[in-house]
Scaffold this motif. Structure first.
Motif, PDB file in Angstrom:
ATOM      1  N   ARG A  89       0.836  -1.195   0.000  1.00  0.00           N
ATOM      2  CA  ARG A  89       0.000   0.000   0.000  1.00  0.00           C
ATOM      3  C   ARG A  89       0.876   1.252   0.000  1.00  0.00           C
ATOM      4  O   ARG A  89       1.821   1.378   0.777  1.00  0.00           O
ATOM      5  N   GLY A  90       0.561   2.186  -0.875  1.00  0.00           N
ATOM      6  CA  GLY A  90       1.323   3.415  -0.973  1.00  0.00           C
ATOM      7  C   GLY A  90       2.456   3.331  -1.983  1.00  0.00           C
ATOM      8  O   GLY A  90       2.733   4.302  -2.680  1.00  0.00           O
ATOM      9  N   GLU A  91       3.105   2.165  -2.068  1.00  0.00           N
ATOM     10  CA  GLU A  91       4.156   1.983  -3.065  1.00  0.00           C
ATOM     11  C   GLU A  91       3.601   1.370  -4.348  1.00  0.00           C
ATOM     12  O   GLU A  91       4.139   1.598  -5.430  1.00  0.00           O
ATOM     13  N   ASP A  92       2.559   0.560  -4.221  1.00  0.00           N
ATOM     14  CA  ASP A  92       1.860  -0.033  -5.380  1.00  0.00           C
ATOM     15  C   ASP A  92       2.846  -0.710  -6.325  1.00  0.00           C
ATOM     16  O   ASP A  92       2.794  -0.534  -7.544  1.00  0.00           O
ATOM     17  N   ASN A  93       3.729  -1.505  -5.736  1.00  0.00           N
ATOM     18  CA  ASN A  93       4.837  -2.112  -6.486  1.00  0.00           C
ATOM     19  C   ASN A  93       4.581  -3.591  -6.782  1.00  0.00           C
ATOM     20  O   ASN A  93       5.381  -4.458  -6.427  1.00  0.00           O
ATOM     21  N   GLY A  94       3.459  -3.852  -7.427  1.00  0.00           N
ATOM     22  CA  GLY A  94       3.113  -5.224  -7.788  1.00  0.00           C
ATOM     23  C   GLY A  94       2.993  -5.398  -9.287  1.00  0.00           C
ATOM     24  O   GLY A  94       2.638  -4.455 -10.005  1.00  0.00           O
ATOM     25  N   VAL A  95       3.320  -6.596  -9.755  1.00  0.00           N
ATOM     26  CA  VAL A  95       3.129  -6.954 -11.160  1.00  0.00           C
ATOM     27  C   VAL A  95       2.520  -8.348 -11.204  1.00  0.00           C
ATOM     28  O   VAL A  95       2.997  -9.264 -10.530  1.00  0.00           O
ATOM     29  N   LEU A  96       1.464  -8.503 -11.996  1.00  0.00           N
ATOM     30  CA  LEU A  96       0.789  -9.786 -12.148  1.00  0.00           C
ATOM     31  C   LEU A  96       0.937 -10.261 -13.580  1.00  0.00           C
ATOM     32  O   LEU A  96       0.566  -9.551 -14.519  1.00  0.00           O
ATOM     33  N   LEU A  97       1.483 -11.453 -13.750  1.00  0.00           N
ATOM     34  CA  LEU A  97       1.552 -12.113 -15.059  1.00  0.00           C
ATOM     35  C   LEU A  97       0.537 -13.252 -15.026  1.00  0.00           C
ATOM     36  O   LEU A  97       0.690 -14.213 -14.272  1.00  0.00           O
ATOM     37  N   ILE A  98      -0.524 -13.139 -15.832  1.00  0.00           N
ATOM     38  CA  ILE A  98      -1.642 -14.076 -15.716  1.00  0.00           C
ATOM     39  C   ILE A  98      -1.967 -14.704 -17.071  1.00  0.00           C
ATOM     40  O   ILE A  98      -1.996 -14.028 -18.098  1.00  0.00           O
ATOM     41  N   LEU A  99      -2.215 -16.003 -17.047  1.00  0.00           N
ATOM     42  CA  LEU A  99      -2.550 -16.782 -18.234  1.00  0.00           C
ATOM     43  C   LEU A  99      -3.929 -17.403 -18.066  1.00  0.00           C
ATOM     44  O   LEU A  99      -4.216 -18.029 -17.044  1.00  0.00           O
ATOM     45  N   ALA A 100      -4.786 -17.237 -19.075  1.00  0.00           N
ATOM     46  CA  ALA A 100      -6.075 -17.928 -19.142  1.00  0.00           C
ATOM     47  C   ALA A 100      -5.987 -18.925 -20.292  1.00  0.00           C
ATOM     48  O   ALA A 100      -5.938 -18.534 -21.463  1.00  0.00           O
ATOM     49  N   VAL A 101      -5.941 -20.202 -19.965  1.00  0.00           N
ATOM     50  CA  VAL A 101      -5.658 -21.236 -20.953  1.00  0.00           C
ATOM     51  C   VAL A 101      -6.777 -21.351 -21.986  1.00  0.00           C
ATOM     52  O   VAL A 101      -6.528 -21.356 -23.202  1.00  0.00           O
ATOM     53  N   ALA A 102      -8.016 -21.460 -21.546  1.00  0.00           N
ATOM     54  CA  ALA A 102      -9.128 -21.679 -22.473  1.00  0.00           C
ATOM     55  C   ALA A 102      -9.298 -20.508 -23.440  1.00  0.00           C
ATOM     56  O   ALA A 102      -9.565 -20.711 -24.630  1.00  0.00           O
ATOM     57  N   GLU A 103      -9.155 -19.301 -22.939  1.00  0.00           N
ATOM     58  CA  GLU A 103      -9.302 -18.112 -23.784  1.00  0.00           C
ATOM     59  C   GLU A 103      -8.056 -17.841 -24.611  1.00  0.00           C
ATOM     60  O   GLU A 103      -8.083 -17.014 -25.523  1.00  0.00           O
ATOM     61  N   ARG A 104      -6.934 -18.516 -24.269  1.00  0.00           N
ATOM     62  CA  ARG A 104      -5.646 -18.276 -24.907  1.00  0.00           C
ATOM     63  C   ARG A 104      -5.302 -16.796 -24.882  1.00  0.00           C
ATOM     64  O   ARG A 104      -5.001 -16.167 -25.908  1.00  0.00           O
TER      65      ARG A 104
END
Length: 266
Positions: A89-104
């Motif tokens: 919180r406050g730094e907002d230093n997150g990164v999300l790498l996300i894969l949805a297999v069915a939707e490719r």
């Protein structure tokens, strides 16, 4: 009476919507069971080392499908990143790498605090050069690991860290080259000025979108959902082949997102 019924229907829908999100089990969440054991362990070591050295949360998530409650992977990834509170919180230093297999589909979701380190164009280049080529050969495991390594390289560089110092794995083959400023500014001075003037409007739009999503979740709390926006305590269904939560992972610290990053179909 009609307004009351509409409000009740909205609350129930919001509750069901929130229940379709999984709980975090760590920095690598392979709910779709597509990662090789060795790659998953390497990714976990790398993400843990980056978290320890920089405070940034680099998170991998795989799901079989985003489900019918989300129109795109962009909506799903933003909702997931916000509900988990990836980053601090406050730094907002997150990164999300996300894969949805069915939707490719694949998405790199970048927290507010790292948008300067990984702007949208850079996130797209990482997907195009490090992730998508492997995905098109159905090597999800290798693509995710190379994508994480490319992201980690940029975050580490921002903190003056060479990934080779961590003795984990070789940095990704993606080379993110800086464009010489003089070659861009001279032909497009007017364009850059306009972008600068509109940047505030863009950020406001992102914050508004984030506020709408979080508000819709909050409306559903009274209908059986157990949720902690910043602690990752979300009761969810099964979006993949694995189980959610568990282990000794203590959760995230309330980072915020606004839709920055890039997504691709493959």
């Amino acid at each position: 009476m009609r307004k009351l019924l509409l409000l009740l229907a909205f609350c129930i829908t919001a509750g069901i919507f929130a229940q379709n999100l999984p709980r975090p089990g760590g920095l690598v969440n392979d709910f779709a069971n597509v990662m090789r054991s060795q790659d998953r362990q390497t990714a976990e070591r790398l993400a843990s080392a980056i978290r320890e050295r920089t405070g940034a949360d680099l998170v991998i998530v795989t799901v079989q499908s985003i489900g019918s409650n989300f129109a795109t992977i962009d909506d799903f990834s933003l909702a997931l990143a916000e509900s988990w509170g990836i980053g601090t919180r406050g730094e907002d230093n997150g990164v999300l790498l996300i894969l949805a297999v069915a939707e490719r589909e694949v998405k790199i979701e970048v927290g507010y605090g790292l948008e300067g380190v990984i702007p949208d164009s850079t996130a797209g280049r990482i997907l195009d050069t490090a992730v998508i080529p492997a995905f098109r050969q159905d090597d999800f495991s290798g693509g995710l690991l190379r994508g994480l390594e490319a992201i980690a390289t940029l975050v580490a560089r921002e903190h003056g860290i060479d990934l080779a110092e961590l003795n984990l794995s070789a940095p990704a083959a993606v080379q993110v080259q800086e464009v010489p400023a003089i070659s861009v500014l001279l032909p497009f001075v007017f364009f850059i000025i306009m972008v600068s003037l509109l940047s505030r409007s863009r950020r406001f739009g992102r914050r508004f979108r984030r506020g709408v999503i979080i508000s819709s979740y909050g409306m559903g709390r009274g209908f059986g959902t157990t949720r902690n926006i910043r602690g990752g305590g979300l009761a969810g269904g099964n979006l993949g082949g694995g189980s959610f939560g568990g282990g000794s992972f203590g959760g995230f610290k309330g980072g915020s997102f606004g839709g920055g990053g890039a997504s691709r179909k493959f």
